[in-house]
Motif scaffolding. Sequence first.
Motif, PDB file in Angstrom:
ATOM      1  N   GLY A   1     -11.438   2.271  -1.179  1.00  0.00           N
ATOM      2  CA  GLY A   1     -12.050   2.768  -2.413  1.00  0.00           C
ATOM      3  C   GLY A   1     -13.504   3.128  -2.242  1.00  0.00           C
ATOM      4  N   LEU A   2     -13.978   3.191  -0.992  1.00  0.00           N
ATOM      5  CA  LEU A   2     -15.372   3.565  -0.743  1.00  0.00           C
ATOM      6  C   LEU A   2     -15.580   5.071  -0.888  1.00  0.00           C
ATOM      7  N   MET A   3     -14.472   5.826  -0.811  1.00  0.00           N
ATOM      8  CA  MET A   3     -14.494   7.266  -1.048  1.00  0.00           C
ATOM      9  C   MET A   3     -13.242   7.615  -1.841  1.00  0.00           C
ATOM     10  N   ARG A   4     -13.266   8.779  -2.470  1.00  0.00           N
ATOM     11  CA  ARG A   4     -12.096   9.266  -3.196  1.00  0.00           C
ATOM     12  C   ARG A   4     -11.469  10.419  -2.425  1.00  0.00           C
ATOM     13  N   PRO A   5     -10.133  10.458  -2.305  1.00  0.00           N
ATOM     14  CA  PRO A   5      -9.501  11.566  -1.588  1.00  0.00           C
ATOM     15  C   PRO A   5      -9.667  12.883  -2.330  1.00  0.00           C
ATOM     16  N   SER A   6      -9.717  13.975  -1.572  1.00  0.00           N
ATOM     17  CA  SER A   6      -9.810  15.301  -2.189  1.00  0.00           C
ATOM     18  C   SER A   6      -8.515  15.640  -2.917  1.00  0.00           C
ATOM     19  N   MET A   7      -7.392  15.201  -2.367  1.00  0.00           N
ATOM     20  CA  MET A   7      -6.079  15.394  -2.988  1.00  0.00           C
ATOM     21  C   MET A   7      -5.217  14.178  -2.696  1.00  0.00           C
ATOM     22  N   GLY A   8      -4.189  13.980  -3.497  1.00  0.00           N
ATOM     23  CA  GLY A   8      -3.267  12.884  -3.291  1.00  0.00           C
ATOM     24  C   GLY A   8      -3.717  11.604  -3.967  1.00  0.00           C
ATOM     25  N   GLU A  27      -4.999  15.565   6.309  1.00  0.00           N
ATOM     26  CA  GLU A  27      -4.159  16.520   5.587  1.00  0.00           C
ATOM     27  C   GLU A  27      -2.771  15.947   5.328  1.00  0.00           C
ATOM     28  N   ASP A  28      -2.438  15.824   4.049  1.00  0.00           N
ATOM     29  CA  ASP A  28      -1.094  15.456   3.594  1.00  0.00           C
ATOM     30  C   ASP A  28      -0.574  14.182   4.272  1.00  0.00           C
ATOM     31  N   ILE A  29      -1.365  13.127   4.174  1.00  0.00           N
ATOM     32  CA  ILE A  29      -0.991  11.831   4.757  1.00  0.00           C
ATOM     33  C   ILE A  29      -0.143  11.045   3.753  1.00  0.00           C
ATOM     34  N   SER A  30       1.010  10.577   4.207  1.00  0.00           N
ATOM     35  CA  SER A  30       1.866   9.735   3.364  1.00  0.00           C
ATOM     36  C   SER A  30       2.482   8.623   4.206  1.00  0.00           C
ATOM     37  N   PHE A  31       2.423   7.390   3.698  1.00  0.00           N
ATOM     38  CA  PHE A  31       3.124   6.267   4.317  1.00  0.00           C
ATOM     39  C   PHE A  31       3.089   5.081   3.368  1.00  0.00           C
ATOM     40  N   GLU A  32       3.923   4.097   3.651  1.00  0.00           N
ATOM     41  CA  GLU A  32       3.987   2.864   2.866  1.00  0.00           C
ATOM     42  C   GLU A  32       3.747   1.676   3.797  1.00  0.00           C
ATOM     43  N   ILE A  68       0.848  -1.194   0.000  1.00  0.00           N
ATOM     44  CA  ILE A  68       0.000   0.000   0.000  1.00  0.00           C
ATOM     45  C   ILE A  68       0.882   1.243   0.000  1.00  0.00           C
ATOM     46  N   SER A  69       0.580   2.185  -0.877  1.00  0.00           N
ATOM     47  CA  SER A  69       1.263   3.479  -0.905  1.00  0.00           C
ATOM     48  C   SER A  69       0.217   4.574  -0.760  1.00  0.00           C
ATOM     49  N   VAL A  70       0.349   5.378   0.283  1.00  0.00           N
ATOM     50  CA  VAL A  70      -0.531   6.527   0.497  1.00  0.00           C
ATOM     51  C   VAL A  70       0.333   7.770   0.324  1.00  0.00           C
ATOM     52  N   ARG A  71      -0.006   8.608  -0.651  1.00  0.00           N
ATOM     53  CA  ARG A  71       0.874   9.707  -1.040  1.00  0.00           C
ATOM     54  C   ARG A  71       0.140  11.045  -1.012  1.00  0.00           C
ATOM     55  N   GLY A  72       0.482  11.846  -0.032  1.00  0.00           N
ATOM     56  CA  GLY A  72      -0.045  13.206   0.050  1.00  0.00           C
ATOM     57  C   GLY A  72      -1.555  13.287   0.092  1.00  0.00           C
ATOM     58  N   VAL A  73      -2.193  12.378   0.820  1.00  0.00           N
ATOM     59  CA  VAL A  73      -3.661  12.315   0.821  1.00  0.00           C
ATOM     60  C   VAL A  73      -4.258  13.353   1.771  1.00  0.00           C
ATOM     61  N   THR A  74      -5.144  14.152   1.230  1.00  0.00           N
ATOM     62  CA  THR A  74      -5.950  15.114   1.985  1.00  0.00           C
ATOM     63  C   THR A  74      -7.405  14.815   1.681  1.00  0.00           C
ATOM     64  N   HIS A  75      -8.255  14.893   2.723  1.00  0.00           N
ATOM     65  CA  HIS A  75      -9.675  14.666   2.478  1.00  0.00           C
ATOM     66  C   HIS A  75     -10.518  15.699   3.201  1.00  0.00           C
ATOM     67  N   VAL A  76     -11.444  16.280   2.450  1.00  0.00           N
ATOM     68  CA  VAL A  76     -12.349  17.302   2.968  1.00  0.00           C
ATOM     69  C   VAL A  76     -13.783  16.801   2.829  1.00  0.00           C
ATOM     70  N   TYR A  77     -14.533  16.842   3.922  1.00  0.00           N
ATOM     71  CA  TYR A  77     -15.960  16.546   3.874  1.00  0.00           C
ATOM     72  C   TYR A  77     -16.719  17.845   3.614  1.00  0.00           C
TER      73      TYR A  77
END
Length: 267
Positions: A58-65, A27-32, A5-14
């Motif tokens: 995959g139940l939601m899409r990130p706002s960024m990343g 905000e700006d979540i990254s890890f492997e 799993i690669s999570v790269r710069g994930v930001t999510h806004v409701y």
Amino acid sequence: MGGQISVRGVTHVYTNRYTRETVLALEDISFEVEQGEFVCIIGPSGCGKSTLLYLIAGLMRPSMGEILVDGRPVTGPGPDRGMVFQEFAILPWRTVWRNISHGLEIQGVPKEKRDEIVRHYIRLIGLEGFENKYPYELSGGMKQRVALARTLACNPKVVLMDEPFAALDVQTRITLRTELLKISLQLSNTILFVTHSVDEAALLGDRVIVLTRRPGRVKEIVRNPIPRAARDEHTMENPAFIEYRNHLFYSVRSEVQVAEHEALVRG
């Protein structure tokens, strides 16, 4: 098998669909996460732990990343990821056997092969003797065993677990988390496990990702000093484990204290 799993710069806004008000959850979540790892996610209430899991599912899409599994972008749910929820998400009109076989039926697995797989997970998860029981005849712990067996039977590369033991009594919870450790040693699946319990995360995770107060960011990622194969209910007495567990506790607690102070200032 895969399951990186690669999570790269994930930001999510409701966004509230009626008022258009927004809440920045992550905000700006990254890890492997490497294939076969067991990784836990902890943090203060409301920091976005479950949101992060739903994004990976995959139940939601990130706002960024972006989020990738084995190098492929996650654009929606897929058979490479299986989810175990806090609620006992099993079908009340199906027996234990038929609940576990449900995903295999959808995949079109032939009956002989399907029965072989179900039989294997019945034994692995400790459900012998309950094959023909319906959910209303089961305890909460047994229902969650069924949900886990159903997910594993479909052989996803990644197993996502959203506080699966939260609704259980303390003794059942201790039993199931110890059994999950043993089961994970027999599997090659990658496991990402969200929990509010520092003790649970410390015992289960090969590494633990600590999130900050909302908006959730990665505060730190801490490696367990005790190998998974050596961890059991007696690990809690190990001095190295106690130091590690206390580090996680105070890391989360400091975030809670800051959040409480900020709430007082705003109020």
